[in-house]
Design an enzyme around this catalytic site. Structure first.
Site, PDB file in Angstrom:
ATOM      1  N   HIS A  84       0.957  -1.015  -0.231  1.00  0.00           N
ATOM      2  CA  HIS A  84       0.020   0.375   0.241  1.00  0.00           C
ATOM      3  C   HIS A  84       0.858   1.365   0.119  1.00  0.00           C
ATOM      4  CE1 HIS A  84      -3.664   2.579   0.813  1.00  0.00           C
ATOM      5  NE2 HIS A  84      -2.537   3.356   1.240  1.00  0.00           N
ATOM      6  N   ASP A 163     -16.242   1.399   5.426  1.00  0.00           N
ATOM      7  CA  ASP A 163     -15.254   1.839   5.219  1.00  0.00           C
ATOM      8  C   ASP A 163     -15.831   2.700   4.118  1.00  0.00           C
ATOM      9  OD1 ASP A 163     -12.808   2.985   4.956  1.00  0.00           O
ATOM     10  OD2 ASP A 163     -12.257   2.224   3.063  1.00  0.00           O
ATOM     11  N   ARG A 170     -15.379  10.843   5.713  1.00  0.00           N
ATOM     12  CA  ARG A 170     -14.367  11.830   6.320  1.00  0.00           C
ATOM     13  C   ARG A 170     -14.485  12.695   5.294  1.00  0.00           C
ATOM     14  NH1 ARG A 170     -11.183   7.169   6.475  1.00  0.00           N
ATOM     15  NH2 ARG A 170      -9.564   8.943   6.603  1.00  0.00           N
ATOM     16  N   SER A 185      -9.038   2.593   8.307  1.00  0.00           N
ATOM     17  CA  SER A 185      -9.721   2.521   6.877  1.00  0.00           C
ATOM     18  C   SER A 185      -8.933   0.976   5.521  1.00  0.00           C
ATOM     19  CB  SER A 185      -9.211   4.014   5.568  1.00  0.00           C
ATOM     20  OG  SER A 185      -9.659   4.001   4.640  1.00  0.00           O
ATOM     21  N   LYS A 189      -8.788  -2.933   4.982  1.00  0.00           N
ATOM     22  CA  LYS A 189      -9.134  -3.477   3.490  1.00  0.00           C
ATOM     23  C   LYS A 189      -8.093  -4.864   3.130  1.00  0.00           C
ATOM     24  CE  LYS A 189      -9.226   0.780   2.510  1.00  0.00           C
ATOM     25  NZ  LYS A 189      -9.872   1.761   1.078  1.00  0.00           N
TER      26      LYS A 189
HETATM   27  N1  IUR Z   1      -6.621   5.215   1.288  1.00  0.00           N
HETATM   28  C1  IUR Z   1      -7.049   4.281   1.852  1.00  0.00           C
HETATM   29  O1  IUR Z   1      -8.033   3.296   1.450  1.00  0.00           O
HETATM   30  N2  IUR Z   1      -7.354   5.130   2.838  1.00  0.00           N
HETATM   31  C2  IUR Z   1      -7.907   7.089   3.620  1.00  0.00           C
HETATM   32  O2  IUR Z   1      -7.985   6.705   4.864  1.00  0.00           O
HETATM   33  C3  IUR Z   1      -6.441   6.881   3.551  1.00  0.00           C
HETATM   34  C4  IUR Z   1      -6.265   6.453   1.983  1.00  0.00           C
HETATM   35  I1  IUR Z   1      -5.969   9.372   4.167  1.00  0.00           I
END
Ligand code: IUR
Length: 450
Positions: A84, A163, A170, A185, A189
């Site tokens: 990520h 999410d 948000r 968040s 995932k």
């Molecule tokens: N990417 C995500 O998947 N969640 C987040 O809160 C952010 C970037 I900032």
């Protein structure tokens, strides 16, 4: 069971929510039994008062369990990996890394995102390839991992539905930049992918989510703790995001640069990031015993063409016609017989003699975003052919009038102000200034799990 107003009050007053209370909140979000105003109030209370580590882990686990959690064949145990990134400019790492890892024996169910603010999104880049389908069901993902070893897909409707709701709210309640909310968040995932190992590329610098190294380190450490607490072996690196990664910024121009990298002609900074992230993952899976061996294997997979073969197979498995995939991956590809070229190109010229001291990624990205490379509203279109290619590199000596940036654009053409902003993104200096200017390191720190 505590009422939602009671939970909001507890967090508002600085209390720590119990596991049961967090579960109540996430269940209410998932089954939509909570009012939007209440979700917004709780998000703001979390933004203001934060969460302790136990709360963040529970919050993330409950989010992960709000939808489908993937499962994999027993023989893949230990080999399921992903990465990520917190978002960069010109960051095409995933397009090279996923197939390189597959070529080294990993299974890579990469779930990527779309462009956010000025940063590009891997899914948008891949969608510049005709036929590429980012929507794949869990059964299709399993089949692609079995036959190819990697896929790059979007988040499905069933993966972490909590999410989807929280992220949208948000955005509208100014609570995006909260460490617990970001960690929940991102890691929920990755947890739902049932990964064996995860590596995080946390950026810092002028074009990053956090400009400051110590703020980026704090996020990286939290993400690592939560990932490891959820049973995903998680490591992180802190990488500089001041200048774009590689030479191309946009969508189809970045696909071309990724393909060139997979053909062994990649820029050094991109290769450094790909081999470091990939090397870390190979080490964490136990496929190699140390990082330098991991880096070497990833580099060999890229330079030797094994990663390119995986990329071609992935394109075909995700809907690209065989002939199109073959053409893009052939040695002397005419990329624009497949990828749409922008209607217009313009070369910007150096205004004086000098040495290139800086390329401001944020300025480039903001102008390109306005010219159509990014979205003007959520869910809106992107123009895949808009982008820019740097014709010079940092530290290079240039002459007045020499072309230094190629712009790919469509109607309406860039305004004079936009051209002057693009020109200002490149800083020229004297050779002496270069000597006193340390070349900044790209990968500043590695954070490894114990
Ligand atoms: N990417 C995500 O998947 N969640 C987040 O809160 C952010 C970037 I900032």
């Amino acid at each position: 069971m505590a009422s939602i107003p009671h939970l909001i009050k507890k967090k508002r007053d600085g209390g720590a929510l119990s596991d049961e209370e967090i579960r109540t909140f996430i269940h209410a979000v998932s089954n939509k039994s909570i009012e939007e105003s209440q979700t917004g109030a709780m998000l703001m209370a979390i933004w203001m008062k934060g969460m302790d580590q136990q709360e963040v882990v529970t919050f993330t686990r409950e989010m992960m369990s709000s939808g489908e959690v993937m499962s994999w064949p027993a023989e893949w145990a230990g080999l399921i990996v992903d990465k990520h990134s917190t978002g960069g400019v010109g960051d095409k790492v995933s397009l090279v890394l996923a197939p390189a890892l597959a070529a080294c024996g990993c299974k890579v169910p990469m779930i990527s995102g779309r462009g956010l603010a000025h940063t590009g999104g891997t899914l948008d880049k891949l969608e510049s390839i005709p036929g590429f389908n980012v929507h794949q069901s869990s059964a299709q993902i399993l089949e692609i991992l079995r036959s190819v070893g990697c896929c790059i897909v979007g988040q499905s409707e069933t993966l972490v539905p909590a999410d989807r709701v929280l992220y949208a709210q948000r955005d509208t309640t100014s609570t995006v930049d909260s460490l617990p909310l970001i960690a929940g968040s991102i890691i929920s995932k990755k947890g739902a992918e049932s990964l064996s190992a995860l590596v995080l590329d946390v950026k810092f610098g002028r074009a990053a989510l956090y400009e400051d190294l110590s703020a980026a380190r704090e996020l990286a450490q939290l993400l690592m703790k939560v990932g490891n607490a959820l049973g995903v072996h998680t490591a992180a690196l802190l990488s500089r995001m001041d200048a774009p990664l590689g030479r191309c910024v946009g969508n189809s121009v970045e696909v071309i640069e990724s393909l060139e990298t997979l053909k062994g002609n990649g820029p050094d900074d991109l290769m450094e990031l790909v081999t470091t992230l990939g090397g870390l993952l190979l080490k964490m899976t136990g496929l190699v015993s140390d990082l330098s061996e991991g880096r070497r294997q990833i580099s060999d997979a890229v330079i030797g063409g094994a990663a390119l073969a995986k990329f071609q197979a992935m394109l075909q498995a995700q809907g690209v016609a065989n002939e199109t995939a073959r053409s893009l991956c052939s040695a002397h590809s005419d990329y624009h017989s497949v990828l749409r070229k922008s209607e217009h190109q313009m070369q910007l010229k150096a205004p004086a003699d000098g040495v290139v001291l800086d390329v401001a990624a944020l300025t480039l990205a903001e102008v390109l975003h306005k010219l159509g490379a990014g979205r003007s509203r959520a869910g809106g279109p992107v123009n895949h052919s808009v982008g820019a290619e740097l014709l010079v590199s940092m530290g290079q000596r240039v002459r007045k009038g020499e072309s230094w940036l190629q712009l790919h654009y469509e109607a309406p053409p860039p305004s004079l102000d936009q051209i002057s902003r693009l020109q200002s993104a490149l800083t020229l200096g004297s050779h002496d200034a270069l000597r006193s200017h340390d070349t900044p390191t790209l990968v500043e720190e590695l954070l490894l799990p114990h």
